[in-house]
Design a protein around this motif. Structure first.
Motif, PDB file in Angstrom:
ATOM      1  N   ALA A 117      -1.564  10.381   4.232  1.00  0.00           N
ATOM      2  CA  ALA A 117      -1.505   9.187   5.076  1.00  0.00           C
ATOM      3  C   ALA A 117      -0.268   8.333   4.811  1.00  0.00           C
ATOM      4  O   ALA A 117      -0.115   7.276   5.406  1.00  0.00           O
ATOM      5  CB  ALA A 117      -2.754   8.340   4.840  1.00  0.00           C
ATOM      6  N   SER A 330      -5.483   2.887   0.510  1.00  0.00           N
ATOM      7  CA  SER A 330      -6.337   2.878   1.699  1.00  0.00           C
ATOM      8  C   SER A 330      -5.806   1.891   2.728  1.00  0.00           C
ATOM      9  O   SER A 330      -5.051   0.967   2.425  1.00  0.00           O
ATOM     10  CB  SER A 330      -7.775   2.509   1.332  1.00  0.00           C
ATOM     11  OG  SER A 330      -7.847   1.140   0.958  1.00  0.00           O
ATOM     12  N   GLU A 331      -6.234   2.064   3.967  1.00  0.00           N
ATOM     13  CA  GLU A 331      -5.804   1.159   5.034  1.00  0.00           C
ATOM     14  C   GLU A 331      -6.236  -0.279   4.736  1.00  0.00           C
ATOM     15  O   GLU A 331      -5.470  -1.228   4.943  1.00  0.00           O
ATOM     16  CB  GLU A 331      -6.388   1.624   6.372  1.00  0.00           C
ATOM     17  CG  GLU A 331      -5.936   0.792   7.555  1.00  0.00           C
ATOM     18  CD  GLU A 331      -6.437   1.340   8.886  1.00  0.00           C
ATOM     19  OE1 GLU A 331      -6.080   0.769   9.930  1.00  0.00           O
ATOM     20  OE2 GLU A 331      -7.195   2.340   8.878  1.00  0.00           O
ATOM     21  N   GLU A 332      -7.452  -0.443   4.226  1.00  0.00           N
ATOM     22  CA  GLU A 332      -7.955  -1.777   3.919  1.00  0.00           C
ATOM     23  C   GLU A 332      -7.077  -2.472   2.879  1.00  0.00           C
ATOM     24  O   GLU A 332      -6.656  -3.624   3.064  1.00  0.00           O
ATOM     25  CB  GLU A 332      -9.396  -1.686   3.410  1.00  0.00           C
ATOM     26  CG  GLU A 332     -10.008  -3.034   3.065  1.00  0.00           C
ATOM     27  CD  GLU A 332     -11.433  -2.907   2.540  1.00  0.00           C
ATOM     28  OE1 GLU A 332     -12.295  -3.682   2.979  1.00  0.00           O
ATOM     29  OE2 GLU A 332     -11.674  -2.029   1.678  1.00  0.00           O
ATOM     30  N   GLN A 334      -4.006  -1.702   1.864  1.00  0.00           N
ATOM     31  CA  GLN A 334      -2.606  -1.855   2.288  1.00  0.00           C
ATOM     32  C   GLN A 334      -2.455  -3.015   3.278  1.00  0.00           C
ATOM     33  O   GLN A 334      -1.474  -3.748   3.248  1.00  0.00           O
ATOM     34  CB  GLN A 334      -2.110  -0.548   2.903  1.00  0.00           C
ATOM     35  CG  GLN A 334      -2.024   0.600   1.893  1.00  0.00           C
ATOM     36  CD  GLN A 334      -0.687   0.660   1.170  1.00  0.00           C
ATOM     37  OE1 GLN A 334       0.318   1.065   1.739  1.00  0.00           O
ATOM     38  NE2 GLN A 334      -0.680   0.256  -0.095  1.00  0.00           N
ATOM     39  N   LYS A 335      -3.441  -3.203   4.143  1.00  0.00           N
ATOM     40  CA  LYS A 335      -3.396  -4.341   5.066  1.00  0.00           C
ATOM     41  C   LYS A 335      -3.507  -5.667   4.312  1.00  0.00           C
ATOM     42  O   LYS A 335      -2.885  -6.667   4.697  1.00  0.00           O
ATOM     43  CB  LYS A 335      -4.508  -4.226   6.105  1.00  0.00           C
ATOM     44  CG  LYS A 335      -4.223  -3.199   7.193  1.00  0.00           C
ATOM     45  CD  LYS A 335      -5.322  -3.174   8.252  1.00  0.00           C
ATOM     46  CE  LYS A 335      -4.955  -2.247   9.405  1.00  0.00           C
ATOM     47  NZ  LYS A 335      -6.011  -2.201  10.451  1.00  0.00           N
ATOM     48  N   ARG A 347       1.654   3.091   3.402  1.00  0.00           N
ATOM     49  CA  ARG A 347       0.756   3.840   4.277  1.00  0.00           C
ATOM     50  C   ARG A 347       1.284   3.824   5.710  1.00  0.00           C
ATOM     51  O   ARG A 347       1.553   2.760   6.283  1.00  0.00           O
ATOM     52  CB  ARG A 347      -0.658   3.264   4.238  1.00  0.00           C
ATOM     53  CG  ARG A 347      -1.681   4.149   4.961  1.00  0.00           C
ATOM     54  CD  ARG A 347      -3.088   3.586   4.868  1.00  0.00           C
ATOM     55  NE  ARG A 347      -4.036   4.406   5.592  1.00  0.00           N
ATOM     56  CZ  ARG A 347      -4.779   5.371   5.050  1.00  0.00           C
ATOM     57  NH1 ARG A 347      -4.687   5.620   3.757  1.00  0.00           N
ATOM     58  NH2 ARG A 347      -5.626   6.078   5.796  1.00  0.00           N
ATOM     59  N   GLY A 349       1.302   3.747   9.598  1.00  0.00           N
ATOM     60  CA  GLY A 349       0.403   3.134  10.566  1.00  0.00           C
ATOM     61  C   GLY A 349      -0.011   1.723  10.235  1.00  0.00           C
ATOM     62  O   GLY A 349      -0.573   1.034  11.084  1.00  0.00           O
ATOM     63  N   VAL A 350       0.256   1.263   9.000  1.00  0.00           N
ATOM     64  CA  VAL A 350      -0.029  -0.123   8.636  1.00  0.00           C
ATOM     65  C   VAL A 350       1.245  -0.928   8.879  1.00  0.00           C
ATOM     66  O   VAL A 350       2.236  -0.764   8.171  1.00  0.00           O
ATOM     67  CB  VAL A 350      -0.474  -0.255   7.167  1.00  0.00           C
ATOM     68  CG1 VAL A 350      -0.647  -1.725   6.784  1.00  0.00           C
ATOM     69  CG2 VAL A 350      -1.779   0.507   6.936  1.00  0.00           C
TER      70      VAL A 350
END
Length: 421
Positions: A117, A330-332, A334-335, A347, A349-350
């Motif tokens: 990812a 993880s997306e969470e 990294q956001k 990541r 897409g973030v």
């Protein structure tokens, strides 16, 4: 009654066993960090850790906020027998320090789907022999950071070639402004001109390839001298103001905030550093260092300054720490780093903060990555710090010639490898 007593005894025993098993699995992870506690990056990391603990109550964190000298302090602590489970630092520094010393835990197998990812090249940049011992989580690109309004005022467009960049310098000079600035006392910023010019001519790994020719002749390639001469040309054609030779950090970058200079070749932390003086609405843009005529390197090959986390091989909680590191990608998580820390992340897409949108595009479209200054400081930090950077700085600031610079590199490289036998 007897059966009830027996049932209650059994239930109590089961509960006691469960609590003991939970205690056995509990882990307080000791984390030493390169951030200072008041910094937003530290607050973002703390939020990520708190979120992780809520989902994994058996895992808690004890953090030591050491600031930028974290690795130095950590090395001393480890020698004294202090238990540290994981730490973070600039990836280049870790590669030349704890990783090179064999102190990192091989974490690749613990990352699972997170590996697929990530943005191109970030996990491979510091992998040694296919083993992953540090995991980047914050992403800084090196670009020419500039004032979009100033570029528009002279009718300029983002330069695609070195000649176009020099032409833009001329347009800005006619208005009494300058295209670029440098910090006169920061050699590792100055060397970015040389590393980019050589990479555009010979490819992203050109610095390391030249140094690893052990008789020193790698630096005798005509492209090296041409890169040195082109670096000096930034002064000769007026891209950089003459008084920048005497600037002491952060005087150079302040000229961007004041509107005297269009931009600087530097990392994507510049907008954050200048937020107070330039203002939150400053029209930041960023573009990659342009291509050079006849070069084999691509303008989409970029230098990066990644911040990585490393689980220590000696940690008794290495698996638990690796589990958290996987969550950090993880997306969470990294956001959270983007929203609360104001940083770029690894990541794919973030989205990065709006002010770093050009840098995110640069990272997403990267065709090759190298470390800051061409990556020589990753594999050969001593030579980079004691020879290449100070000698280039002397030449760049006019205290020696490009020919002198190349000769020193040839001689000192030969001496270095002779000393390793």
């Amino acid at each position: 009654m007897t059966n009830t007593i027996l049932w209650r005894s059994a239930a109590a025993a089961a509960l006691s066993f469960g609590m003991m098993a939970g205690a056995a699995n509990a882990a307080e992870l000791v984390f030493w960090s390169m951030w200072n506690e008041p910094e937003p990056q530290a607050a973002a990391l703390r939020k990520v850790m708190d979120t992780y603990t809520k989902a994994h109550p058996e895992t808690t964190f004890k953090v030591v906020w050491n600031g930028r000298q974290n690795q130095t302090k950590l090395r001393a602590a480890l020698q004294a027998g202090t238990q540290v489970d994981f730490a973070d630092q600039d990836g280049d520094q870790l590669a030349g320090g704890l990783q090179k010393e064999g102190l990192g835990y091989e974490i690749g197998a613990d990352l699972g789907d997170a590996k697929a990812a990530l943005l191109p090249g970030v996990l491979d940049l510091y992998a040694a022999g296919g083993k992953v011992e540090q995991v980047p989580y914050i992403y800084n690109t090196v670009n020419i950071w500039y004032n979009k309004d100033m570029l528009a005022e002279v009718g300029g467009t983002v330069p695609q070639t070195l000649d176009e960049l020099f032409a833009l310098c001329g347009k800005l000079k006619e208005t009494g402004k300058h295209a670029l600035v440098t910090e006169g006392n920061v050699g590792f910023y100055q060397v970015l001109f040389f590393s980019h010019l050589l990479a555009r001519a010979k490819g992203s790994d050109a610095m390391i390839k030249a140094f690893e020719v052990k008789d020193g002749s790698g630096w005798s390639d005509p492209a090296v001298l041409e890169a040195a001469k082109s670096a000096r040309k930034f002064w000769e054609v007026g891209c950089i103001a003459e008084d920048a030779r005497g600037f002491q950090y952060p005087a150079g970058q302040q000229t961007i905030a004041l509107g005297d200079t269009m931009g600087e070749l530097v990392g994507s932390w510049l907008p954050t550093e200048l937020t107070e003086s330039a203002g939150a609405d400053f029209p930041w843009g960023a573009f990659n260092f342009p291509a050079v005529a006849g070069g084999v390197g691509k303008a989409t090959d970029i230098e990066v300054g990644l911040v990585s986390v490393m689980v220590l091989k000696a940690s008794p909680n290495a698996k638990e720490a690796a589990g958290f590191v996987s969550y950090l990608l993880s997306e969470e998580a990294q956001k959270t780093l983007v929203a609360d820390g104001g940083v770029g992340v690894v990541r794919d897409g973030v989205e990065w903060p709006p002010v770093l949108s050009d840098a995110y595009a640069s990272a997403k479209n990267a065709t090759a990555l190298s470390g800051f200054g061409g990556g020589l400081g990753v594999s050969y930090p001593e030579f980079n710090a004691t020879v290449l950077t100070p000698e280039f700085s002397k030449m760049f600031l006019g205290q020696s010639t490009p020919e002198d610079f190349v000769k020193v590199l040839v001689d000192k490289t030969k001496d270095y490898w002779a000393s390793q036998q």
